[in-house]
Design a protein around this motif. Structure first.
Motif, mmCIF file in Angstrom:
data_model
loop_
_atom_site.group_PDB
_atom_site.id
_atom_site.type_symbol
_atom_site.label_atom_id
_atom_site.label_comp_id
_atom_site.label_asym_id
_atom_site.label_seq_id
_atom_site.Cartn_x
_atom_site.Cartn_y
_atom_site.Cartn_z
ATOM 1 N N ASP A 9 -7.352 6.484 3.803
ATOM 2 C CA ASP A 9 -8.407 6.248 2.820
ATOM 3 C C ASP A 9 -9.122 7.549 2.463
ATOM 4 O OD1 ASP A 9 -9.919 4.411 1.182
ATOM 5 O OD2 ASP A 9 -11.564 4.672 2.609
ATOM 6 N N LEU B 259 -6.117 -1.924 -0.964
ATOM 7 C CA LEU B 259 -5.096 -2.366 -0.019
ATOM 8 C C LEU B 259 -5.340 -1.792 1.374
ATOM 9 C CD1 LEU B 259 -2.061 -2.055 -2.421
ATOM 10 C CD2 LEU B 259 -2.900 -4.195 -1.413
ATOM 11 N N LEU B 260 -5.698 -0.525 1.433
ATOM 12 C CA LEU B 260 -5.991 0.098 2.731
ATOM 13 C C LEU B 260 -7.193 -0.564 3.391
ATOM 14 C CD1 LEU B 260 -5.469 3.862 1.822
ATOM 15 C CD2 LEU B 260 -3.962 2.416 3.226
ATOM 16 N N ASN C 194 -6.932 9.541 0.180
ATOM 17 C CA ASN C 194 -6.955 8.906 -1.135
ATOM 18 C C ASN C 194 -8.248 9.272 -1.878
ATOM 19 O OD1 ASN C 194 -5.686 7.091 -3.050
ATOM 20 N ND2 ASN C 194 -7.310 5.647 -2.547
ATOM 21 N N ALA D 207 0.836 -1.208 0.000
ATOM 22 C CA ALA D 207 0.000 0.000 0.000
ATOM 23 C C ALA D 207 0.869 1.256 0.000
ATOM 24 C CB ALA D 207 -0.931 -0.002 1.209
ATOM 25 N N TYR D 208 1.952 1.228 0.751
ATOM 26 C CA TYR D 208 2.861 2.378 0.796
ATOM 27 C C TYR D 208 3.538 2.567 -0.563
ATOM 28 C CZ TYR D 208 6.402 5.666 2.340
ATOM 29 O OH TYR D 208 7.192 6.795 2.483
ATOM 30 N N ASP E 106 -6.548 0.907 -6.466
ATOM 31 C CA ASP E 106 -5.701 -0.180 -5.953
ATOM 32 C C ASP E 106 -5.236 0.140 -4.531
ATOM 33 O OD1 ASP E 106 -5.958 -1.539 -8.367
ATOM 34 O OD2 ASP E 106 -3.946 -0.988 -9.092
ATOM 35 N N VAL E 107 -4.831 1.371 -4.309
ATOM 36 C CA VAL E 107 -4.411 1.800 -2.969
ATOM 37 C C VAL E 107 -5.585 1.670 -1.997
ATOM 38 C CG1 VAL E 107 -3.641 3.774 -1.571
ATOM 39 C CG2 VAL E 107 -2.572 3.316 -3.796
ATOM 40 N N LYS F 261 2.613 1.594 -3.547
ATOM 41 C CA LYS F 261 1.664 2.051 -4.572
ATOM 42 C C LYS F 261 1.211 3.489 -4.305
ATOM 43 C CE LYS F 261 -0.041 -2.378 -6.174
ATOM 44 N NZ LYS F 261 -0.473 -2.383 -7.562
ATOM 45 N N GLY F 262 1.006 3.830 -3.033
ATOM 46 C CA GLY F 262 0.634 5.193 -2.686
ATOM 47 C C GLY F 262 1.736 6.184 -3.020
#
Length: 123
Positions: A70, A107-108, A73, A8-9, A103-104, A11-12
């Motif tokens: 989230d 994952l979150l 995002n 997640a990190y 996607d992020v 991709k973020g």
């Protein structure tokens, strides 16, 4: 394991950097509005994830910070929509960045629903 090892990190961070480079092309009059806001919200995902990860021993704090990730995002998605509506980005760019953001989010959400898998002591 460090926070930078989390998918997640990673991709973020990639999304935030993609937005940073793309937003360099936004009009100068957007510097203190759209450009600043989209950069801040996209970067806040990783910043809040770093805070969450350091609080992972405390499930409620961990989950609270993840929901902040989230929310940031989600804000980024809104700014992307404005960038598209203002014709600063193409439909293709918008769709690619939105997919990265979704996607992020997925994952979150997984982390929120499974805090024990990330070192939280209880769920």
């Amino acid at each position: 394991m460090k926070v930078q090892d989390l998918i997640a990190y990673k991709k973020g961070f990639k999304l935030a950097m993609d937005i940073f480079h793309l937003s360099k092309k936004f009009p100068r009059e957007e510097t203190y509005s759209l450009t600043d806001q989209i950069r801040r919200s996209s970067r806040s995902v990783c910043a809040n994830l770093s805070e969450a990860y350091r609080k992972r021993r405390y499930p409620k704090h961990f989950i609270s910070k993840l929901t902040d990730c989230d929310a940031e995002n989600g804000e980024t998605q809104t700014w992307l929509e404005f960038a598209l509506a203002c014709d600063y980005i193409s439909n293709e760019t918008y769709n690619n960045l939105l997919k990265e953001s979704q996607d992020v989010a997925n994952l979150l959400n997984y982390m929120i629903l499974n805090p024990k898998k990330f070192g939280s002591s209880e769920s």
